[in-house]
Design an enzyme around this catalytic site. Sequence first.
Site, short mmCIF file in Angstrom:
data_model
loop_
_atom_site.label_atom_id
_atom_site.label_comp_id
_atom_site.label_asym_id
_atom_site.label_seq_id
_atom_site.Cartn_x
_atom_site.Cartn_y
_atom_site.Cartn_z
N LYS A 103 0.85 -1.19 0.00
CA LYS A 103 0.00 0.00 0.00
C LYS A 103 0.88 1.23 0.00
O LYS A 103 1.82 1.34 0.80
CB LYS A 103 -0.89 0.00 1.27
CG LYS A 103 -1.85 1.16 1.32
CD LYS A 103 -3.10 0.90 0.51
CE LYS A 103 -3.92 2.15 0.23
NZ LYS A 103 -3.48 2.89 -0.99
N GLN A 124 7.29 3.92 3.84
CA GLN A 124 5.87 3.54 3.87
C GLN A 124 5.66 2.26 4.69
O GLN A 124 4.64 2.11 5.37
CB GLN A 124 5.40 3.33 2.43
CG GLN A 124 3.89 3.34 2.26
CD GLN A 124 3.31 4.74 2.17
OE1 GLN A 124 3.81 5.57 1.45
NE2 GLN A 124 2.24 4.98 2.91
N LYS A 127 5.59 3.33 8.32
CA LYS A 127 4.42 4.22 8.53
C LYS A 127 3.14 3.39 8.58
O LYS A 127 2.32 3.54 9.50
CB LYS A 127 4.34 5.19 7.34
CG LYS A 127 3.19 6.18 7.40
CD LYS A 127 2.93 6.89 6.07
CE LYS A 127 4.16 7.56 5.52
NZ LYS A 127 3.84 8.43 4.35
N LYS A 139 5.36 1.73 -3.08
CA LYS A 139 5.32 3.09 -3.64
C LYS A 139 5.57 3.00 -5.12
O LYS A 139 6.19 2.06 -5.60
CB LYS A 139 6.41 3.95 -3.00
CG LYS A 139 6.15 5.42 -3.08
CD LYS A 139 5.21 5.87 -1.99
CE LYS A 139 4.76 7.29 -2.14
NZ LYS A 139 4.08 7.76 -0.93
N ASP A 179 -0.05 10.65 -4.52
CA ASP A 179 1.07 11.28 -3.80
C ASP A 179 1.29 12.57 -4.58
O ASP A 179 0.41 13.01 -5.34
CB ASP A 179 2.30 10.35 -3.79
CG ASP A 179 3.40 10.85 -2.83
OD1 ASP A 179 3.27 10.61 -1.62
OD2 ASP A 179 4.36 11.49 -3.28
N ASN A 254 -2.02 19.15 -1.83
CA ASN A 254 -3.04 18.45 -1.06
C ASN A 254 -2.73 18.44 0.44
O ASN A 254 -3.60 18.78 1.27
CB ASN A 254 -3.17 17.01 -1.59
CG ASN A 254 -4.09 16.17 -0.73
OD1 ASN A 254 -3.64 15.43 0.13
ND2 ASN A 254 -5.39 16.33 -0.92
P1 NDP Z 1 1.04 17.94 -4.25
O1 NDP Z 1 1.57 17.59 -5.59
O2 NDP Z 1 -0.43 18.08 -4.07
O3 NDP Z 1 1.72 19.27 -3.69
C1 NDP Z 1 3.09 19.39 -3.54
C2 NDP Z 1 3.35 20.85 -3.19
O4 NDP Z 1 4.71 21.01 -2.80
C3 NDP Z 1 3.14 21.79 -4.36
O5 NDP Z 1 2.61 23.00 -3.88
C4 NDP Z 1 4.56 21.97 -4.89
O6 NDP Z 1 4.77 23.16 -5.63
C5 NDP Z 1 5.29 22.05 -3.58
N1 NDP Z 1 6.73 21.85 -3.73
C6 NDP Z 1 7.38 20.90 -4.42
N2 NDP Z 1 8.70 21.06 -4.29
C7 NDP Z 1 8.88 22.15 -3.50
C8 NDP Z 1 10.01 22.83 -2.98
N3 NDP Z 1 11.24 22.40 -3.27
N4 NDP Z 1 9.81 23.92 -2.20
C9 NDP Z 1 8.57 24.35 -1.90
N5 NDP Z 1 7.46 23.75 -2.37
C10 NDP Z 1 7.62 22.67 -3.15
O7 NDP Z 1 1.61 16.79 -3.27
P2 NDP Z 1 1.06 16.33 -1.86
O8 NDP Z 1 0.59 17.50 -1.09
O9 NDP Z 1 0.15 15.16 -2.05
O10 NDP Z 1 2.40 15.73 -1.20
C11 NDP Z 1 3.33 16.56 -0.53
C12 NDP Z 1 4.24 15.69 0.33
O11 NDP Z 1 3.46 14.93 1.26
C13 NDP Z 1 5.08 14.66 -0.42
O12 NDP Z 1 6.30 14.48 0.26
C14 NDP Z 1 4.26 13.38 -0.28
O13 NDP Z 1 5.04 12.22 -0.42
C15 NDP Z 1 3.75 13.54 1.14
N6 NDP Z 1 2.55 12.78 1.49
C16 NDP Z 1 1.42 12.84 0.73
C17 NDP Z 1 0.31 12.12 1.09
C18 NDP Z 1 -0.97 12.23 0.35
O14 NDP Z 1 -1.93 11.60 0.78
N7 NDP Z 1 -1.06 12.98 -0.73
C19 NDP Z 1 0.33 11.22 2.25
C20 NDP Z 1 1.56 11.30 3.04
C21 NDP Z 1 2.62 12.04 2.64
P3 NDP Z 1 4.86 23.14 -7.23
O15 NDP Z 1 3.45 23.11 -7.68
O16 NDP Z 1 5.59 24.38 -7.55
O17 NDP Z 1 5.63 21.88 -7.60
O1 2IT Z 2 3.06 8.85 1.54
C1 2IT Z 2 1.92 8.40 1.76
O2 2IT Z 2 1.61 7.88 2.84
C2 2IT Z 2 0.92 8.50 0.69
N1 2IT Z 2 1.20 9.06 -0.35
C3 2IT Z 2 -0.46 7.93 0.88
C4 2IT Z 2 -0.49 6.47 0.56
C5 2IT Z 2 -1.83 5.82 0.50
O3 2IT Z 2 -1.86 4.66 0.10
O4 2IT Z 2 -2.85 6.43 0.85
#
Ligand code: NDP
Ligand code: 2IT
Length: 458
Positions: A103, A124, A127, A139, A179, A254
């Site tokens: 997952k 992961q 976690k 992943k 992600d 997100n």
């Molecule tokens: P998104 O693609 O929705 O958003 C990523 C954001 O980070 C964008 O605003 C992007 O800007 C910005 N960003 C990327 N690189 C940089 C940088 N160097 N400096 C500042 N801002 C930056 O991704 P998510 O929000 O889903 O994921 C963000 C993080 O959270 C990742 O590490 C992901 O692995 C982790 N995560 C996500 C989960 C999920 O459910 N979605 C669950 C657990 C962890 P730009 O548009 O300019 O690229």
């Molecule tokens: O980094 C993470 O935990 C995620 N991108 C979410 C994974 C998931 O299966 O919901």
Amino acid sequence: MSGTIETPGVTTEIDPRLVPVLESVRHRNPAEPEFHEAVERVLRTIGPVINSHPEYLEAKLVERICEPERQIIFRVPWTDDRGQVQVNRGYRVEFNGALGPYKGGLRFHPSVSSSIVKFLGFEQVFKNALTGLPLGGGKGGSDFDPKGRSENEIMRFCQSFMSELHRHIGEYTDVPAGDAGVGERELGYLFGQYRRITNRYESGVLTGKGLTWGGAQVRKEATGYGTAYFAQEMLRVQGSSLANRTVTVSGSGNVAIYAIEKVQRLGGTVVGCSDSGGYIHDPDGIDLELLKQIKEVERARLHRYAEERPGAKYIPDGKVWEIPAEVALPCATQNELDGEDARRLVEAGALVVAEGANMPCTADAIAVLREGGVLFGPGKAANAGGVATSALEMQQNASRDSWSFEHTESRLVEIMKDIHSSCYEMSEQAGRPGDYIVGANNAGFARVAEAMMAMGVV
Ligand code: NDP
Ligand code: 2IT
């Protein structure tokens, strides 16, 4: 022996018996710095669990945990709007299936490589174990860059990606989600292609689906909400809370958006957020409706926010950590908060840093925060709310049920509190109360290890 491997800032001494394991990971996975780093950070801290279970060494458990069960790399050819053929690379790393189906999310970003996917897959595993839910770890993703691509290009790319991925996944095998770069829109195209190829409406094969086609309430909000709840728990142990705290959040995707939403609802003021081009400083507190309109509806760049919002400034090329804050939530990407940023946070009197992203703080940064007395919540604990709610989505899909927002959020809150207390209790048992890294790594590792031992050498 223990002195032979040195990463600046990683202060915990590695158990000498694990040095050869780390050396072998480096040797067998050359040029994968993020993967090496993620493994090293875990191996440096699991002394307590290894000491109480020396049989794990005999069973080569650490070696097995560091080796993915399966790695799939594939070609993703597609045609862009100009009729040009494009070739990207797709990945799925099925890292560990001891606790349940693999997952973990899919990331679409030009930086995606074997190293990135393996570091994310490795994290992961622990976690998912911390959630206490039946989830293995995996992943995937692609080096495809969604920026500037049309809706049709995104759809064609997703269809091509799934044309290969479909044979490796399934409700009981491997369950991808979103992600960075993959949200509900991409999951829709991926699910559509899966259904078309397999002729099965297998809702449980992907999570993060839209609410009208098998998705769960709260999944979209879950990672950000969970991170805010985790920070709240860390503060609660100190007799404090997020109320009236000044907070900075990196990213505006997100995770960031829903971390901001929950911090605001818990009474904190978020004064800055960012994207890869720069950051916003809004001393009155982020206008969340405006931020959502710009990022979720228009899919525009963040500087638009400052154009619309009086009193807010956009600082190109800067980092949001330049703004003094009591709580910092890095929610963008790996290694985005370094030693210098950490020093700035310590000087400004920060109390808590909780990672919404995966490995956003460098080892150096963590050392500076630790020395400066800042509480630190590592991603594998603080951002586990997303995958935990994915498990709740799988549960609803399996029983063809759908729960209310309130019920699902109450489950999320309960899970985040449980993760926090498992980590805290483990940190106490290890003689380092409040060291959530030691707590999370040992608690997560112990759960995976126990299941693997029960299943023999497989
Ligand atoms: P998104 O693609 O929705 O958003 C990523 C954001 O980070 C964008 O605003 C992007 O800007 C910005 N960003 C990327 N690189 C940089 C940088 N160097 N400096 C500042 N801002 C930056 O991704 P998510 O929000 O889903 O994921 C963000 C993080 O959270 C990742 O590490 C992901 O692995 C982790 N995560 C996500 C989960 C999920 O459910 N979605 C669950 C657990 C962890 P730009 O548009 O300019 O690229
Ligand atoms: O980094 C993470 O935990 C995620 N991108 C979410 C994974 C998931 O299966 O919901």
